[in-house]
Design an enzyme around this catalytic site. Structure first.
Site, short mmCIF file in Angstrom:
data_model
loop_
_atom_site.label_atom_id
_atom_site.label_comp_id
_atom_site.label_asym_id
_atom_site.label_seq_id
_atom_site.Cartn_x
_atom_site.Cartn_y
_atom_site.Cartn_z
N ARG A 152 0.86 -1.17 0.00
CA ARG A 152 0.00 0.00 0.00
C ARG A 152 0.90 1.24 0.00
O ARG A 152 2.03 1.20 0.51
CB ARG A 152 -0.89 0.03 1.24
CG ARG A 152 -1.81 -1.18 1.40
CD ARG A 152 -2.61 -1.05 2.69
NE ARG A 152 -3.55 -2.16 2.87
CZ ARG A 152 -3.29 -3.25 3.59
NH1 ARG A 152 -2.11 -3.38 4.20
NH2 ARG A 152 -4.20 -4.21 3.71
N LYS A 176 -2.13 -2.05 8.16
CA LYS A 176 -3.32 -1.59 8.86
C LYS A 176 -3.38 -2.16 10.27
O LYS A 176 -3.00 -3.31 10.49
CB LYS A 176 -4.57 -1.99 8.08
CG LYS A 176 -4.75 -1.21 6.77
CD LYS A 176 -6.07 -1.55 6.12
CE LYS A 176 -6.31 -0.71 4.88
NZ LYS A 176 -7.60 -1.02 4.23
N HIS A 254 -2.42 1.92 -6.01
CA HIS A 254 -3.11 0.65 -5.77
C HIS A 254 -3.18 -0.20 -7.05
O HIS A 254 -3.34 -1.42 -6.97
CB HIS A 254 -4.51 0.89 -5.21
CG HIS A 254 -4.72 0.26 -3.87
ND1 HIS A 254 -3.94 0.54 -2.76
CD2 HIS A 254 -5.62 -0.67 -3.45
CE1 HIS A 254 -4.34 -0.17 -1.74
NE2 HIS A 254 -5.36 -0.92 -2.12
N ARG A 257 -0.44 -2.54 -6.81
CA ARG A 257 -0.76 -3.60 -5.84
C ARG A 257 -1.72 -4.62 -6.46
O ARG A 257 -1.49 -5.84 -6.34
CB ARG A 257 -1.38 -2.95 -4.60
CG ARG A 257 -1.80 -3.91 -3.49
CD ARG A 257 -2.21 -3.07 -2.27
NE ARG A 257 -2.95 -3.80 -1.27
CZ ARG A 257 -2.40 -4.46 -0.27
NH1 ARG A 257 -1.08 -4.53 -0.17
NH2 ARG A 257 -3.15 -5.08 0.63
N HIS A 280 -3.88 -8.85 4.14
CA HIS A 280 -5.34 -8.84 4.25
C HIS A 280 -5.76 -9.62 5.50
O HIS A 280 -5.30 -10.74 5.73
CB HIS A 280 -5.98 -9.50 3.03
CG HIS A 280 -5.99 -8.63 1.82
ND1 HIS A 280 -6.15 -9.12 0.54
CD2 HIS A 280 -5.89 -7.28 1.69
CE1 HIS A 280 -6.13 -8.12 -0.31
NE2 HIS A 280 -5.98 -7.00 0.36
N TYR A 289 -9.00 -11.06 -6.53
CA TYR A 289 -8.00 -11.20 -7.58
C TYR A 289 -8.17 -12.51 -8.36
O TYR A 289 -7.71 -12.59 -9.49
CB TYR A 289 -6.59 -11.12 -6.97
CG TYR A 289 -6.36 -9.78 -6.31
CD1 TYR A 289 -6.35 -8.60 -7.06
CD2 TYR A 289 -6.21 -9.68 -4.93
CE1 TYR A 289 -6.17 -7.38 -6.45
CE2 TYR A 289 -6.03 -8.45 -4.32
CZ TYR A 289 -6.01 -7.30 -5.09
OH TYR A 289 -5.85 -6.09 -4.49
#
Length: 308
Positions: A152, A176, A254, A257, A280, A289
């Site tokens: 990110r 995150k 992104h 990514r 994630h 994806y």
């Protein structure tokens, strides 16, 4: 307690206690500031006034203004997080946002570059970096790392010098929720980083004025006074490069990514390994994806198969 004071306290808690990303903090602050302003316009300034009816009125007003369903969905998520925090601090008897309904947002597949397109982008940037200009050398390292490790933009700009492991060819990333993970990187990215650290970064540091603070820990630094490279500069860099490549959709970091994750799955990588690499929390976030890969397969089939 005034609503504006509760908003400020919630933002502080989200930043200091929960370690939310800068992007999330900005979204919370923007949404709740607008919500408090809406309440103030109606003469409602106390926290007790921020009930379900007021929240629904604010969301309805935003819908009438034509805001996108994705924006309204984010507003609802913000109100629910705020309400949950208020309840946890016993500032309200219950979460006033718990009965809000999130609008359905059509899911669009992320923009993904083909292998040929990505090769063109990185080749162009490498050619410019070959001249030795420190900014071009840094930009080459940034783009190689974005694609190689599927970071990110916030993770890339917060990288520190000691987070790059030359021997193991990896970077230590804080994602995150302040969760740390180690992400591998390929040979081209490692070489671009090593060149940047050996040549370009010292030149960028030397440009700073004597009174400027020295950010010795930041891996990537900007063009002025050796300040850490910010996300805006990375967005501009990526957008400028992707404008030259055909295809619709977003053109921010992104996209690199998304492209990296899709190429990994196309190459046979295990879904859970890709999930871990991307950071994630849920496998469902990574599964998008697989749909991208199937769409690409179907498009190739329709174009190439004689009886498609």
């Amino acid at each position: 307690m005034r609503l504006s004071d509760a908003v400020s306290a919630f933002i502080d808690a989200a930043r200091l206690e929960y370690g939310y990303s800068a992007h999330t903090i900005r979204s919370y602050r923007r949404d709740l500031t607008e919500f408090a302003a809406f309440a103030g316009d109606q003469g409602l300034h106390e926290l007790a006034d921020a009930d379900l009816e007021l929240m629904r009125s604010w969301l309805w007003e935003r819908q009438q203004r034509g805001l996108a369903p994705s924006t309204i969905a984010r507003n609802v998520a913000t109100l629910k997080s705020f309400g949950s925090w208020l309840e946890s601090r016993s500032l309200v008897p219950g979460n006033p946002a718990s009965r809000l309904r999130t609008p359905r947002v059509p899911k669009a597949l992320p923009r993904v570059l083909s292998q040929e397109q990505m090769d063109r982008v990185l080749t162009r940037v490498a050619e410019r970096a070959s001249g030795g200009d420190p900014e071009q050398v840094r930009d080459h390292a940034v783009l190689e790392l974005l694609y190689s490790s599927a970071l990110r933009v916030s993770e890339l700009t917060s990288l520190e010098l000691d987070g790059f492991n030359r021997r193991e060819r990896s970077v230590r990333v804080v994602g995150k929720g302040n969760k740390e993970r180690v992400v591998p990187l390929g040979v081209p990215a490692a070489k671009a980083l090593e060149r940047y650290l050996a040549d370009a970064r010292p030149q960028l540091l030397a440009r700073s004025t004597p009174e400027a603070p020295q950010h010795h820990r930041a891996l990537f630094i900007g063009n002025r006074n050796a300040a850490p490279l910010n996300s805006g500069a990375v967005y501009r860099l990526v957008s400028r490069e992707l404008e030259r490549e055909p295809g619709g959709g977003p053109s921010g970091p992104h996209t690199f990514r998304h492209t990296a994750a899709t190429h990994l799955l196309d190459g046979g990588a295990d879904l859970r390994v890709v999930q871990e690499m991307l950071g994630h929390a849920s496998l469902s976030s990574t599964q998008v994806y697989t749909h991208v890969s199937m769409e690409r397969l179907a498009a190739t089939y329709r174009q190439a198969h004689p009886r498609a």
